[in-house]
Design a protein around this motif. Structure first.
Motif, PDB file in Angstrom:
ATOM      1  N   ALA A   1       0.824  -1.217   0.000  1.00  0.00           N
ATOM      2  CA  ALA A   1       0.000   0.000   0.000  1.00  0.00           C
ATOM      3  C   ALA A   1       0.853   1.258   0.000  1.00  0.00           C
ATOM      4  CB  ALA A   1      -0.925  -0.016   1.210  1.00  0.00           C
ATOM      5  N   GLN A   2       1.926   1.255   0.815  1.00  0.00           N
ATOM      6  CA  GLN A   2       2.775   2.443   0.886  1.00  0.00           C
ATOM      7  C   GLN A   2       3.322   2.816  -0.474  1.00  0.00           C
ATOM      8  OE1 GLN A   2       5.745   2.393   4.087  1.00  0.00           O
ATOM      9  NE2 GLN A   2       4.978   0.347   4.516  1.00  0.00           N
ATOM     10  N   ALA A   3       3.775   1.815  -1.214  1.00  0.00           N
ATOM     11  CA  ALA A   3       4.379   2.079  -2.516  1.00  0.00           C
ATOM     12  C   ALA A   3       3.372   2.733  -3.459  1.00  0.00           C
ATOM     13  CB  ALA A   3       4.919   0.783  -3.110  1.00  0.00           C
ATOM     14  N   HIS A   4       2.130   2.266  -3.413  1.00  0.00           N
ATOM     15  CA  HIS A   4       1.099   2.883  -4.246  1.00  0.00           C
ATOM     16  C   HIS A   4       0.883   4.343  -3.854  1.00  0.00           C
ATOM     17  CE1 HIS A   4      -0.334  -0.418  -6.740  1.00  0.00           C
ATOM     18  NE2 HIS A   4      -0.215  -1.230  -5.703  1.00  0.00           N
ATOM     19  N   LEU A   5       0.915   4.623  -2.566  1.00  0.00           N
ATOM     20  CA  LEU A   5       0.687   5.999  -2.112  1.00  0.00           C
ATOM     21  C   LEU A   5       1.803   6.925  -2.578  1.00  0.00           C
ATOM     22  CD1 LEU A   5      -0.887   8.089  -0.487  1.00  0.00           C
ATOM     23  CD2 LEU A   5       0.401   7.375   1.528  1.00  0.00           C
ATOM     24  N   TRP A   6       3.072   6.518  -2.340  1.00  0.00           N
ATOM     25  CA  TRP A   6       4.190   7.398  -2.721  1.00  0.00           C
ATOM     26  C   TRP A   6       4.275   7.544  -4.233  1.00  0.00           C
ATOM     27  CZ3 TRP A   6       4.303   9.684   1.394  1.00  0.00           C
ATOM     28  CH2 TRP A   6       4.452   9.076   2.643  1.00  0.00           C
TER      29      TRP A   6
ATOM     30  N   ARG B   1      -4.249   8.844 -10.038  1.00  0.00           N
ATOM     31  CA  ARG B   1      -5.588   8.472  -9.580  1.00  0.00           C
ATOM     32  C   ARG B   1      -5.703   6.963  -9.394  1.00  0.00           C
ATOM     33  NH1 ARG B   1     -10.274   9.912 -13.732  1.00  0.00           N
ATOM     34  NH2 ARG B   1      -8.961   8.514 -14.948  1.00  0.00           N
ATOM     35  N   THR B   2      -5.153   6.205 -10.326  1.00  0.00           N
ATOM     36  CA  THR B   2      -5.187   4.743 -10.223  1.00  0.00           C
ATOM     37  C   THR B   2      -4.450   4.264  -8.978  1.00  0.00           C
ATOM     38  OG1 THR B   2      -5.334   4.512 -12.624  1.00  0.00           O
ATOM     39  CG2 THR B   2      -4.562   2.595 -11.384  1.00  0.00           C
ATOM     40  N   ASP B   3      -3.294   4.866  -8.704  1.00  0.00           N
ATOM     41  CA  ASP B   3      -2.518   4.452  -7.529  1.00  0.00           C
ATOM     42  C   ASP B   3      -3.187   4.867  -6.229  1.00  0.00           C
ATOM     43  OD1 ASP B   3      -0.288   2.856  -8.104  1.00  0.00           O
ATOM     44  OD2 ASP B   3       0.797   4.549  -8.945  1.00  0.00           O
ATOM     45  N   TYR B   4      -3.769   6.066  -6.187  1.00  0.00           N
ATOM     46  CA  TYR B   4      -4.496   6.467  -4.974  1.00  0.00           C
ATOM     47  C   TYR B   4      -5.628   5.487  -4.688  1.00  0.00           C
ATOM     48  CZ  TYR B   4      -2.209  11.071  -4.622  1.00  0.00           C
ATOM     49  OH  TYR B   4      -1.310  12.090  -4.456  1.00  0.00           O
ATOM     50  N   ARG B   5      -6.333   5.089  -5.744  1.00  0.00           N
ATOM     51  CA  ARG B   5      -7.435   4.130  -5.548  1.00  0.00           C
ATOM     52  C   ARG B   5      -6.901   2.797  -5.032  1.00  0.00           C
ATOM     53  NH1 ARG B   5     -10.683   5.391 -11.186  1.00  0.00           N
ATOM     54  NH2 ARG B   5     -11.923   7.163 -10.422  1.00  0.00           N
ATOM     55  N   ALA B   6      -5.768   2.359  -5.591  1.00  0.00           N
ATOM     56  CA  ALA B   6      -5.172   1.100  -5.124  1.00  0.00           C
ATOM     57  C   ALA B   6      -4.808   1.209  -3.647  1.00  0.00           C
ATOM     58  CB  ALA B   6      -3.952   0.757  -5.966  1.00  0.00           C
ATOM     59  N   PHE B   7      -4.212   2.337  -3.271  1.00  0.00           N
ATOM     60  CA  PHE B   7      -3.841   2.539  -1.868  1.00  0.00           C
ATOM     61  C   PHE B   7      -5.080   2.478  -0.970  1.00  0.00           C
ATOM     62  CE2 PHE B   7      -3.667   5.624   1.627  1.00  0.00           C
ATOM     63  CZ  PHE B   7      -2.699   5.027   2.410  1.00  0.00           C
ATOM     64  N   LEU B   8      -6.146   3.159  -1.363  1.00  0.00           N
ATOM     65  CA  LEU B   8      -7.352   3.187  -0.539  1.00  0.00           C
ATOM     66  C   LEU B   8      -7.999   1.807  -0.461  1.00  0.00           C
ATOM     67  CD1 LEU B   8      -8.725   6.604  -1.778  1.00  0.00           C
ATOM     68  CD2 LEU B   8      -7.987   6.082   0.555  1.00  0.00           C
ATOM     69  N   ASP B   9      -7.982   1.070  -1.559  1.00  0.00           N
ATOM     70  CA  ASP B   9      -8.527  -0.291  -1.533  1.00  0.00           C
ATOM     71  C   ASP B   9      -7.730  -1.180  -0.587  1.00  0.00           C
ATOM     72  OD1 ASP B   9     -10.495   0.361  -3.319  1.00  0.00           O
ATOM     73  OD2 ASP B   9      -9.453  -0.438  -5.073  1.00  0.00           O
ATOM     74  N   LEU B  10      -6.407  -1.041  -0.634  1.00  0.00           N
ATOM     75  CA  LEU B  10      -5.534  -1.898   0.179  1.00  0.00           C
ATOM     76  C   LEU B  10      -5.574  -1.536   1.655  1.00  0.00           C
ATOM     77  CD1 LEU B  10      -2.494  -2.021  -2.261  1.00  0.00           C
ATOM     78  CD2 LEU B  10      -3.888  -3.976  -1.576  1.00  0.00           C
ATOM     79  N   THR B  11      -5.990  -0.322   1.972  1.00  0.00           N
ATOM     80  CA  THR B  11      -6.044   0.090   3.384  1.00  0.00           C
ATOM     81  C   THR B  11      -7.483   0.221   3.885  1.00  0.00           C
ATOM     82  OG1 THR B  11      -5.896   2.423   2.726  1.00  0.00           O
ATOM     83  CG2 THR B  11      -3.841   1.293   3.287  1.00  0.00           C
ATOM     84  N   ASN B  12      -8.390  -0.405   3.199  1.00  0.00           N
ATOM     85  CA  ASN B  12      -9.799  -0.342   3.598  1.00  0.00           C
ATOM     86  C   ASN B  12     -10.087  -1.422   4.638  1.00  0.00           C
ATOM     87  OD1 ASN B  12     -12.480   0.333   3.727  1.00  0.00           O
ATOM     88  ND2 ASN B  12     -13.039  -0.855   1.908  1.00  0.00           N
TER      89      ASN B  12
ATOM     90  N   ALA C   1      -5.226  11.301   3.482  1.00  0.00           N
ATOM     91  CA  ALA C   1      -4.230  11.646   2.461  1.00  0.00           C
ATOM     92  C   ALA C   1      -4.572  10.994   1.132  1.00  0.00           C
ATOM     93  CB  ALA C   1      -2.837  11.218   2.926  1.00  0.00           C
ATOM     94  N   GLY C   2      -4.967   9.730   1.176  1.00  0.00           N
ATOM     95  CA  GLY C   2      -5.334   9.044  -0.053  1.00  0.00           C
ATOM     96  C   GLY C   2      -6.531   9.668  -0.733  1.00  0.00           C
ATOM     97  N   PHE C   3      -7.559   9.990   0.053  1.00  0.00           N
ATOM     98  CA  PHE C   3      -8.754  10.600  -0.528  1.00  0.00           C
ATOM     99  C   PHE C   3      -8.467  12.005  -1.063  1.00  0.00           C
ATOM    100  CE2 PHE C   3     -11.314   7.508   2.098  1.00  0.00           C
ATOM    101  CZ  PHE C   3     -11.912   6.877   1.004  1.00  0.00           C
TER     102      PHE C   3
ATOM    103  N   GLU D   1      -8.768  13.734  -9.519  1.00  0.00           N
ATOM    104  CA  GLU D   1     -10.042  13.768 -10.235  1.00  0.00           C
ATOM    105  C   GLU D   1     -10.335  15.188 -10.717  1.00  0.00           C
ATOM    106  OE1 GLU D   1     -11.605  11.337 -11.243  1.00  0.00           O
ATOM    107  OE2 GLU D   1     -11.584   9.657  -9.842  1.00  0.00           O
ATOM    108  N   GLN D   2     -10.013  16.148  -9.888  1.00  0.00           N
ATOM    109  CA  GLN D   2     -10.234  17.543 -10.283  1.00  0.00           C
ATOM    110  C   GLN D   2      -9.401  17.873 -11.524  1.00  0.00           C
ATOM    111  OE1 GLN D   2      -8.360  20.523  -7.823  1.00  0.00           O
ATOM    112  NE2 GLN D   2     -10.122  21.910  -8.002  1.00  0.00           N
ATOM    113  N   LYS D   3      -8.160  17.423 -11.562  1.00  0.00           N
ATOM    114  CA  LYS D   3      -7.271  17.766 -12.668  1.00  0.00           C
ATOM    115  C   LYS D   3      -7.619  17.055 -13.968  1.00  0.00           C
ATOM    116  CE  LYS D   3      -4.580  20.772 -10.746  1.00  0.00           C
ATOM    117  NZ  LYS D   3      -4.502  22.153 -11.279  1.00  0.00           N
ATOM    118  N   VAL D   4      -8.239  15.887 -13.877  1.00  0.00           N
ATOM    119  CA  VAL D   4      -8.614  15.194 -15.111  1.00  0.00           C
ATOM    120  C   VAL D   4     -10.041  15.546 -15.539  1.00  0.00           C
ATOM    121  CG1 VAL D   4      -7.003  13.289 -14.754  1.00  0.00           C
ATOM    122  CG2 VAL D   4      -9.343  13.100 -13.880  1.00  0.00           C
TER     123      VAL D   4
END
Length: 717
Positions: free
Chosen positions: A543-548, A574-585, A621-623, A630-633
Motif C-alpha cells: 500500500a505504501q508504494a502505491h501511495l508514494w 488516480r489509479t494508484d491512490y485508488r489502489a492505496f485506498l482499496d488496500l487500506t480499507n 491523504a489518499g482521498f 479527479e479535479q485535474k482530469v
C-alpha cells in the motif's frame, strides 16, 4: 452570470503535499580499513551527478560472451558514490542502469538529456560503465543490454557521442569517465584490446578518462576477490572509500590520488597472479580535482603495499554475512572462502552473521605482507532467555498486538485506541526484557518502535541501532530506522541504510517502498516512482508504494509542460491512490502495522502518534490525493466526493476544507449555482477558523470576500 476565477493552492500536508579449497583462476575482469581521521565537511564538497551502467548478462549474446561481475561491480560503485565517506553524492543525483535497465534508449536518455540538464559548471560529474565495448568499421561503441551483434552500429552507443556529450553538452568543470570494457569474449573480430583502447584514446581530452587497461591488455574478473569483482572496480571502490587519500592525508580524495592508487594496486594484484593489467588515465584534468572524501589514510606515512595484508575468511555454514569493522563485505559459503586483500595492518574485528543464529565475532591481527585465515563458526541457535521473552510478549500486547498463548505466530488485532500510558508501560517491559537478556534484538527493536510512537526519535533510533548491533541481519530495524531518519530530516542516511537492506534482502518490498518515501521527501519524484515500481513488482499489495508513487506522479503532473502529459500522469496517480485506498480499507487494528511507517511523518497527532490517528490521516491523504487528481482530469463531482470522504477521516484538517472549497469553486465556474458557491464559502470559513495563520488562509479570506460580493448580485438568499 459572473464567474469566479480563483487561484489554486497546492496541498502541503502529508503524503499528498510537496515534499580453504584451491582458488579459482581469475577471469577476464583491497579492502582497506581506516583509523579515525578528520573528514572534509560534506558542505565543502562540490555537488555531484553520476551515471552508473553495469551489464553482465546481455539479452542477445551467447553464453561465451556473457560477463560475471559487471553488474555487481556497478552496484558497489553506486553504494560508494552515495556514501557520505566516499563520493558523497546525493542519492537522487546518481542514476543507476543495471542489466535489463541499461537499454540503448535509457543510456542515451541519461547521457544526452538528463546529465546536460542538471550539471552546472561548479559540479562534479562521474560516468561509470562496466560491460562490453567493441569496434566496428573503425568506430568504437559501448554495448547496452539490448545490443544486437548483427546490428552493432544501430544498437550500441557510439564512443564519439559519449565524448561529444561529456566535452560539449555537460557543463560541469570536473568530469570523469570510468570504463571497464576490455573483456575477453569479444563481440566481433575487429574488437581487440588494442583497437578498443585506441578508441578511448581518441576521446576528447577536456575531461579525465580512466580505463581499466592499457593497450594490448584485457580486463580481468576474479571470483576470489572478496565476493567476486573485476580487478579495476574493486580497487576503484576502495579508492573512493578513502584509501587513495595519502598525499597529503587530508580527508580529500583527488584525481591524482585516485589514479595512482587504482593503477598501482590493480597492477600489483594482477602481477601476483601472473597477469598483466594496468589502468590508464587520459585527458587534461586538474590533479587536485576533488572526487570524494573519507577517513581512509592507512598511516601517517606512504601507503606501501608491504604495509597491507590479506584476510582469508572461512566458515562452517553457507550464506553467512561477513562484516569487517562494522562494514558489510558480503556472503561467504563453506565451499568458497572470502578473500579480502589490501587490509591495513593492525587489529580488525570480523563478524559472521546468519539469521536465527548467534553471530560469531573475532578480533584478528592483520600482518603486513601476510595472509591471515579468519575462521567463522556459526554454532548456536538464538535462544532468548524465557523471562525476557515473557516480558517482551507483555510489551507487545500493549504495543500493537496480543498473542495467543498457544502460538507465537497468532497475531490478534487490538481493537481499542492506544494511549500514551500503554506505550510508557510497554517501554518499561521492553527495557526489563533487554536487561534480562542484553542480546535480545527483538526487545531492542520493540523499544525503538515504542519510542517512535511516542515521537522520541533520538531514543527510537538509539534502540534500532542497538538491535542492528546485536543482530546485523535484523532487517526490520534497518527499515524502521530509516523511517525515523526521514522524520529527523536525514533522508540521505535513510537511503544508505535502505541500500544495505536491499543488499541483504533484494526482494524486500518494504525497503523499496520506504526508499520511495525517502526520495519523495527529497522531491526526487522520478526516483520515488522507480523505487515504488520495484516494491510493487515484488509485492503488488504494498500500500505504501502505491501511495508514494501516486503522489510523486501527481507532483510530476503539476510540473508537466504538456497538458496531455499532465492529464496522463494525473490519471496514473488516480489509479494508484485508488489502489492505496482499496488496500487500506480495513479496521484501525488491522492497519496498525502499516501505520508504523508513517508515524511522525506528518500523519496522526504530533502530541502522540496514535494508531487510529495515523490510520485516519493516511486514509485522508489518499482521498485528498484522489480528490486533486479527479479535479485535474476534469471530474469535479468525483473530486468533491473524495474531498468529503477525506474530511470524514480528518474533520479538523484545514487543508482538506480548503481543497473542498476549491473544488466547489471550480464547480461554480462550470456549473453556476448558489448552493455550490455557499458551500465553497463555508469550507473557506471553516478552514480560516481552524487555522487563520496558514498561507492558504489568506487566500481563503480573499475568496470569501469575492464570494460575499457575488452572492447579493446572484440573489442567493
Amino acid at each position: 452570470m459572473p464567474m469566479l476565477r480563483l487561484a489554486f493552492i497546492l496541498l502541503a500536508s502529508a503524503a499528498v503535499g510537496a515534499q580453504t579449497p584451491a582458488p579459482q583462476t581469475p577471469q577476464g575482469r583491497d579492502l582497506i580499513l581506516v583509523p579515525d581521521k578528520p573528514v572534509v565537511p560534506r558542505e565543502g564538497v562540490p555537488r555531484g551527478y553520476a551515471l552508473i551502467v553495469g551489464v553482465a548478462q546481455y539479452r542477445n549474446l551467447d553464453a561465451s560472451k556473457q560477463l560475471q561481475f559487471s553488474e555487481s561491480d556497478a552496484e558497489s560503485m553506486y553504494r560508494v558514490l552515495i556514501n557520505h565517506e566516499g563520493g558523497s553524492f546525493p542519492a537522487e543525483n546518481v542514476h543507476f542502469l543495471k542489466g535489463s535497465e541499461a537499454t540503448l534508449a535509457n543510456v542515451r536518455h541519461e547521457l544526452e538529456e538528463w546529465l546536460p540538464s542538471v550539471a552546472q559548471p561548479a559540479d562534479r560529474v562521474v560516468v561509470y560503465f562496466a560491460g562490453h565495448g567493441f569496434v566496428q568499421n573503425g568506430k568504437g561503441y559501448l554495448a547496452p543490454w539490448d545490443v544486437e551483434p548483427d546490428r552493432l552500429d544501430a544498437t550500441a552507443y557510439p564512443m564519439t557521442a559519449l565524448g561529444d556529450v561529456l566535452a560539449n553538452k555537460v557543463k560541469a568543470n570536473w568530469k570523469v569517465l570510468l570504463t571497464d570494457a576490455c573483456h575477453s569474449g569479444k563481440i566481433n573480430a575487429e574488437t581487440t584490446n588494442e583497437s578498443l583502447e585506441l578508441q578511448f584514446s581518441a576521446l576528447p581530452g577536456s575531461f579525465l578518462t580512466l580505463t581499466a587497461t592499457t593497450e594490448r591488455e584485457q580486463s580481468f574478473e576474479d571470483p576470489n576477490l572478496a565476493t567476486g569483482y573485476g580487478f579495476f572496480t574493486y580497487f576503484l571502490v576502495q579508492a573512493f572509500r578513502g584509501y587513495a587519500d595519502n598525499d597529503p592525508c587530508d580527508g580529500r580524495i583527488t584525481a591524482d590520488e585516485l589514479i595512482e592508487y587504482v593503477r598501482s594496486n590493480v597492477r600489483r594484484y594482477a602481477r601476483e597472479r601472473q597477469l598483466s593489467q594496468t589502468p590508464t588515465a587520459r585527458g587534461d584534468y586538474e590533479p587536485d580535482m576533488l572526487l570524494g572524501v573519507g577517513q581512509g589514510c592507512l598511516s601517517d606515512g606512504p601507503k606501501a603495499p608491504s604495509m597491507q595484508g590479506v584476510a582469508i575468511i572461512e566458515t562452517n555454514m553457507d550464506d553467512v554475512d561477513v562484516y569487517i569493522d562494522g562494514a558489510m563485505i558480503g556472503k561467504v559459503n563453506r565451499s568458497k572462502p572470502l578473500v579480502v586483500p589490501s587490509l591495513s595492518m593492525g587489529l580488525h574485528e570480523f563478524q559472521g552473521v546468519k539469521a536465527g543464529y548467534e553471530p560469531d565475532r573475532k578480533e584478528v591481527m592483520i600482518a603486513p605482507g601476510q595472509e591471515s585465515t579468519v575462521t567463522i563458526r556459526i554454532r548456536y541457535a538464538r535462544q532468548p532467555k524465557k523471562p525476557a521473552v515473557a516480558l517482551n510478549e507483555q510489551g507487545e500486547t500493549l504495543l500493537f498486538t496480543r498473542r495467543s498463548s498457544m502460538s507465537l505466530m497468532n497475531l490478534v488485532p487490538v481493537e481499542r485506541k492506544q494511549g500514551e500510558a500503554d506505550l510508557r508501560k510497554a517501554v518499561s517491559l521492553f527495557e526489563r526484557a533487554l536487561a534480562e537478556d542484553p542480546q535480545f534484538a527483538l526487545a531492542a527493536y520493540h523499544l525503538g518502535q515504542a519510542y517512535q510512537l511516542l515521537l522520541d526519535y533520538d531514543e527510537s533510533i538509539k534502540y534500532y541501532e542497538r538491535a542492528m548491533a546485536i543482530d546485523p541481519a535484523h532487517i526490520e530495524s534497518r527499515v524502521q530506522g530509516a523511517a525515523v531518519l526521514i522524520e529527523q530530516g536525514d533522508p540521505d542516511e535513510a537511503i544508505r541504510l535502505l541500500t544495505d537492506v536491499m543488499r541483504l534482502d533484494p526482494d524486500n518490498d518494504e525497503a523499496y517502498s520506504m526508499l520511495s518515501r525517502a526520495y519523495w521527501d527529497k522531491g526526487a519524484w522520478r526516483e520515488a516512482i522507480g523505487a515504488a515500481d520495484k516494491a510493487i513488482t515484488i509485492h503488488g499489495s504494498n500500500a505504501q508504494a502505491h501511495l508514494w508513487r501516486a503522489d510523486a506522479r501527481r507532483q510530476l503532473a503539476a510540473a508537466a509542460k504538456s497538458p496531455t502529459e499532465a492529464v496522463r500522469l494525473y490519471a496514473l496517480a488516480r489509479t494508484d491512490y485508488r489502489a492505496f485506498l482499496d488496500l487500506t480499507n480495513f479496521s484501525s487494528g488491522l492497519g496498525s502495522r502499516l501505520a508504523f511507517h508513517f508515524i511522525g511523518m506528518g500523519v496522526g497527532s504530533r502530541r502522540h502518534a496514535d494508531r487510529q490517528g495515523a490510520y485516519d490521516s493516511l486514509r485522508s491523504a489518499g482521498f485528498l490525493g484522489l480528490c486533486l487528481s479527479e479535479q485535474k482530469v476534469g471530474y469535479p463531482l468525483k473530486a468533491r466526493e473524495y474531498c468529503q470522504r477525506a474530511l470524514k477521516h480528518a474533520p479538523k484538517d484545514p487543508i482538506a476544507h480548503f481543497l473542498l472549497g476549491n473544488v466547489n469553486r471550480d464547480l461554480y465556474n462550470t456549473r453556476p449555482s448558489c448552493d455550490v458557491l455557499k458551500a465553497a464559502k463555508n469550507s473557506y470559513l471553516t478552514m480560516i477558523g481552524l487555522n487563520p495563520d496558514l498561507n492558504e488562509s489568506k487566500n481563503a479570506q480573499n475568496y470569501v470576500s469575492q464570494i460575499n460580493g457575488l452572492l447579493p448580485r446572484l440573489q442567493c438568499g
